[in-house]
Design a protein around this motif. Sequence first.
Motif, PDB file in Angstrom:
ATOM      1  N   PHE A 130       0.752  -1.264   0.109  1.00  0.00           N
ATOM      2  CA  PHE A 130       0.144  -0.017   0.114  1.00  0.00           C
ATOM      3  C   PHE A 130       0.794   1.265  -0.069  1.00  0.00           C
ATOM      4  O   PHE A 130       0.277   2.340   0.223  1.00  0.00           O
ATOM      5  N   CYS A 131       2.030   1.002  -0.287  1.00  0.00           N
ATOM      6  CA  CYS A 131       3.002   2.450  -0.703  1.00  0.00           C
ATOM      7  C   CYS A 131       2.980   2.790  -2.139  1.00  0.00           C
ATOM      8  O   CYS A 131       3.570   3.676  -2.484  1.00  0.00           O
ATOM      9  N   LEU A 132       1.984   1.978  -2.908  1.00  0.00           N
ATOM     10  CA  LEU A 132       1.878   2.443  -4.184  1.00  0.00           C
ATOM     11  C   LEU A 132       1.167   3.584  -4.373  1.00  0.00           C
ATOM     12  O   LEU A 132      -0.326   3.518  -4.971  1.00  0.00           O
ATOM     13  N   GLU A 133       1.521   4.775  -3.959  1.00  0.00           N
ATOM     14  CA  GLU A 133       0.846   5.956  -3.868  1.00  0.00           C
ATOM     15  C   GLU A 133       0.445   6.409  -5.315  1.00  0.00           C
ATOM     16  O   GLU A 133      -0.320   7.477  -4.945  1.00  0.00           O
ATOM     17  N   THR A 134       1.259   6.115  -6.458  1.00  0.00           N
ATOM     18  CA  THR A 134       0.788   6.674  -7.754  1.00  0.00           C
ATOM     19  C   THR A 134      -0.346   5.946  -8.274  1.00  0.00           C
ATOM     20  O   THR A 134      -0.874   6.561  -9.376  1.00  0.00           O
ATOM     21  N   GLY A 153      -6.563   2.554   2.741  1.00  0.00           N
ATOM     22  CA  GLY A 153      -6.601   4.042   2.649  1.00  0.00           C
ATOM     23  C   GLY A 153      -5.510   4.541   2.492  1.00  0.00           C
ATOM     24  O   GLY A 153      -5.638   6.009   2.215  1.00  0.00           O
ATOM     25  N   LYS A 154      -4.354   4.136   2.485  1.00  0.00           N
ATOM     26  CA  LYS A 154      -3.086   4.757   2.058  1.00  0.00           C
ATOM     27  C   LYS A 154      -3.043   5.344   0.310  1.00  0.00           C
ATOM     28  O   LYS A 154      -2.190   6.085   0.207  1.00  0.00           O
ATOM     29  N   LEU A 155      -3.594   4.561  -0.303  1.00  0.00           N
ATOM     30  CA  LEU A 155      -3.827   4.798  -1.701  1.00  0.00           C
ATOM     31  C   LEU A 155      -4.647   6.100  -2.352  1.00  0.00           C
ATOM     32  O   LEU A 155      -5.412   5.974  -2.972  1.00  0.00           O
ATOM     33  N   LYS A 156      -4.025   7.124  -1.678  1.00  0.00           N
ATOM     34  CA  LYS A 156      -4.918   8.501  -1.844  1.00  0.00           C
ATOM     35  C   LYS A 156      -5.064   8.986  -3.270  1.00  0.00           C
ATOM     36  O   LYS A 156      -6.096   9.741  -3.511  1.00  0.00           O
ATOM     37  N   SER A 170     -16.092  -8.201   4.701  1.00  0.00           N
ATOM     38  CA  SER A 170     -16.352  -6.629   5.437  1.00  0.00           C
ATOM     39  C   SER A 170     -15.202  -5.840   4.576  1.00  0.00           C
ATOM     40  O   SER A 170     -14.631  -6.463   3.900  1.00  0.00           O
ATOM     41  N   LEU A 171     -15.476  -4.468   4.582  1.00  0.00           N
ATOM     42  CA  LEU A 171     -14.817  -3.543   4.053  1.00  0.00           C
ATOM     43  C   LEU A 171     -14.192  -2.728   5.333  1.00  0.00           C
ATOM     44  O   LEU A 171     -15.009  -2.446   6.131  1.00  0.00           O
ATOM     45  N   PRO A 172     -12.987  -2.191   5.277  1.00  0.00           N
ATOM     46  CA  PRO A 172     -12.480  -1.612   6.333  1.00  0.00           C
ATOM     47  C   PRO A 172     -12.961  -0.195   6.361  1.00  0.00           C
ATOM     48  O   PRO A 172     -13.207   0.505   5.062  1.00  0.00           O
ATOM     49  N   LYS A 173     -13.079   0.496   7.468  1.00  0.00           N
ATOM     50  CA  LYS A 173     -13.430   1.789   7.533  1.00  0.00           C
ATOM     51  C   LYS A 173     -12.641   2.739   6.647  1.00  0.00           C
ATOM     52  O   LYS A 173     -13.046   3.841   6.189  1.00  0.00           O
ATOM     53  N   GLU A 174     -11.260   2.522   6.606  1.00  0.00           N
ATOM     54  CA  GLU A 174     -10.163   3.463   6.141  1.00  0.00           C
ATOM     55  C   GLU A 174     -10.488   3.557   4.372  1.00  0.00           C
ATOM     56  O   GLU A 174      -9.977   4.242   3.896  1.00  0.00           O
ATOM     57  N   ILE A 175     -11.421   2.802   3.999  1.00  0.00           N
ATOM     58  CA  ILE A 175     -11.755   2.810   2.556  1.00  0.00           C
ATOM     59  C   ILE A 175     -12.429   4.204   2.350  1.00  0.00           C
ATOM     60  O   ILE A 175     -12.469   4.913   1.153  1.00  0.00           O
ATOM     61  N   GLY A 176     -12.885   4.834   3.386  1.00  0.00           N
ATOM     62  CA  GLY A 176     -13.424   6.277   3.197  1.00  0.00           C
ATOM     63  C   GLY A 176     -12.575   7.168   3.384  1.00  0.00           C
ATOM     64  O   GLY A 176     -12.874   8.373   2.954  1.00  0.00           O
ATOM     65  N   ASN A 177     -11.191   6.857   3.348  1.00  0.00           N
ATOM     66  CA  ASN A 177     -10.168   7.955   3.159  1.00  0.00           C
ATOM     67  C   ASN A 177      -9.762   8.028   1.579  1.00  0.00           C
ATOM     68  O   ASN A 177      -9.077   8.799   1.181  1.00  0.00           O
ATOM     69  N   LEU A 178     -10.485   6.988   0.644  1.00  0.00           N
ATOM     70  CA  LEU A 178     -10.205   7.037  -0.700  1.00  0.00           C
ATOM     71  C   LEU A 178     -10.653   8.063  -1.483  1.00  0.00           C
ATOM     72  O   LEU A 178     -11.896   7.865  -2.079  1.00  0.00           O
ATOM     73  N   THR A 179     -10.531   9.445  -1.047  1.00  0.00           N
ATOM     74  CA  THR A 179     -11.606  10.538  -1.731  1.00  0.00           C
ATOM     75  C   THR A 179     -11.394  10.921  -2.879  1.00  0.00           C
ATOM     76  O   THR A 179     -12.283  11.518  -3.547  1.00  0.00           O
TER      77      THR A 179
END
Length: 270
Positions: A130-134, A153-156, A170-179
């Motif tokens: 999940f360091c694949l930020e690009t 959630g790190k894949l911004k 289930s889906l993690p709550k962090e999926i909500g960070n993928l704005t």
Amino acid sequence: MSKFKKYLDDLIEHKGTEMELIEKGIVNLTDVPNILTLRQLTRITLSHNKLSVLPAGIADLVNLEILTLFNNHLQELPITMSSLPKLRILNLGVNRLSSLPRGFGAFPVLEVLDLTYNNLDEKSLPANFFCLETLRGLFLSDNDFQGLPPEIGKLKNLQILVLRENDLISLPKEIGNLTRLRELHIQGNRLTVLPPELGNLDLVGTKQVFKGENNPWVPPIADQFQIGASHVFDYIRSDTYKYLYGRHVAAGSPPPPITNDKSKKISRKV
């Protein structure tokens, strides 16, 4: 003499940057002489062959931007692969991968990663995945995921996430960070509820895609799906739903059973 010699000679003579060898019965890259010396290549397409391994020397193709290995027999990948400095698109769909190599998340500019129809699950992903930020597009459908690590959630920069036909419970709550997400495909899993944080995302409209059919949703969510995606999002943003979700999680009910028999997938063959 290799049956590809003339093709390669022409490629070298004309300083070609794109190689396409589709459905040629290639079992090993040594079948294609000197391919790893062609550093001018920016695109390689080797779809519908019989490759089971890739040599570590694939990393020598330092100008490669697009690598398509769709529908081969790959069971593992070289650790060196993620050092390709210009690779933007990597298609590994329809192979036999059950794990990804250590350090796989080190691709410096990767934008699209297609791992559709393999044998991967959440334990298959290396620590730095999940360091694949690009990354803009991540295609994981037809694998064996039962969950996603919160690090998703790190894949911004992710705009497309495809998780269709897995075993997600289930889906993690962090999926909500993928704005920046504009497409989410979660059809054909074992999902009963959605994290309220999903309501942070803009997935409703003519330019957005949200697909969630063929899941054993709790009745209130199933009812909203009958009306439409916008109603699902209105509902999961409500206080009523947040209360229901909290009770559902606290109850700790067992997950729905697996109903999709994947034992006969061609990716299971050895």
